[in-house]
Structure formats: C-alpha cells, structure tokens
Scaffold this motif. Structure first.
Motif, PDB file in Angstrom:
ATOM      1  N   ARG A  74       0.676  -1.326   0.400  1.00 36.12           N
ATOM      2  CA  ARG A  74       0.000   0.334   0.112  1.00 36.12           C
ATOM      3  C   ARG A  74       0.893   0.584  -0.317  1.00 36.12           C
ATOM      4  O   ARG A  74       0.682   2.414  -0.602  1.00 36.12           O
ATOM      5  N   ARG A  75       2.011   1.147   1.454  1.00 35.27           N
ATOM      6  CA  ARG A  75       3.190   2.524   0.615  1.00 35.27           C
ATOM      7  C   ARG A  75       3.777   2.465  -0.177  1.00 35.27           C
ATOM      8  O   ARG A  75       3.331   3.631  -1.097  1.00 35.27           O
ATOM      9  N   LEU A  76       4.312   1.844  -0.678  1.00 36.03           N
ATOM     10  CA  LEU A  76       4.410   2.157  -2.672  1.00 36.03           C
ATOM     11  C   LEU A  76       3.328   1.999  -3.571  1.00 36.03           C
ATOM     12  O   LEU A  76       3.454   3.211  -4.265  1.00 36.03           O
TER      13      LEU A  76
ATOM     14  N   TRP B 167       0.414   4.408  -2.965  1.00 40.89           N
ATOM     15  CA  TRP B 167       0.623   5.881  -2.363  1.00 40.89           C
ATOM     16  C   TRP B 167       1.477   6.709  -2.462  1.00 40.89           C
ATOM     17  O   TRP B 167       1.365   7.900  -2.588  1.00 40.89           O
ATOM     18  N   LEU B 168       2.785   5.956  -2.262  1.00 41.63           N
ATOM     19  CA  LEU B 168       4.512   7.063  -3.242  1.00 41.63           C
ATOM     20  C   LEU B 168       4.212   7.085  -4.522  1.00 41.63           C
ATOM     21  O   LEU B 168       4.790   8.021  -4.639  1.00 41.63           O
TER      22      LEU B 168
END
Length: 81
Positions: free
Chosen positions: A2-4, A6-7
């Motif tokens: 998920r972080r990737l 959003w990044l």
C-alpha cells in the motif's frame, strides 16, 4: 504494498502539478521577459567587445606614437647619435 502505491500516486500527482504550474507561469510571463535576459546578456557582450576593440585600437595608436617618438619605426628620424 500500500505504501508503494501511495508513494507512486504522490509522485505522479506532484509531477502533474509541477507541469501544470509551469505551463501556467509560461502563459502569465510576458513573451519578452525570457528573451529580455538573453538580449541583455547579448548587449552586454557586445558592449564588452566594443570596449576591448577600442582599447586595442588606442593601444596600437599609442604604440605607433611611441615608436615614432623613439625612432623605432624604421624611418630613421629621431635616431640617437
């Protein structure tokens, strides 16, 4: 994962915003503004070139005067005996 996501989303949105702002600034900036800096630098370079040409001409003239006065010009006048 998920972080990737959003990044990547943030980077993409940031790039799009920067492009939009750049295009908006180009439209708001007068056309002569960007050319004005280049024109001013060109004028400055021309002025420096003219000044250096004047200095070289004055140096050559003064050198010729000194050569005539000292007799080094090859005319045979004012030679020391």
């Amino acid at each position: 994962m998920r972080r990737l996501f959003w990044l990547a989303m943030g980077v993409t949105i940031g790039a799009l915003v920067v492009r939009k702002l750049s295009r908006a600034m180009e439209k708001l900036t007068p056309a002569g503004m960007a050319g004005g800096v280049a024109s001013a630098l060109r004028d400055l370079a021309d002025a420096i070139g003219d000044f250096s040409a004047d200095v070289r001409a004055a140096m050559s003239e003064r050198e010729a005067e000194l050569r005539r006065a000292s007799g080094l010009d090859g005319t045979g006048q004012n030679r020391p005996t």
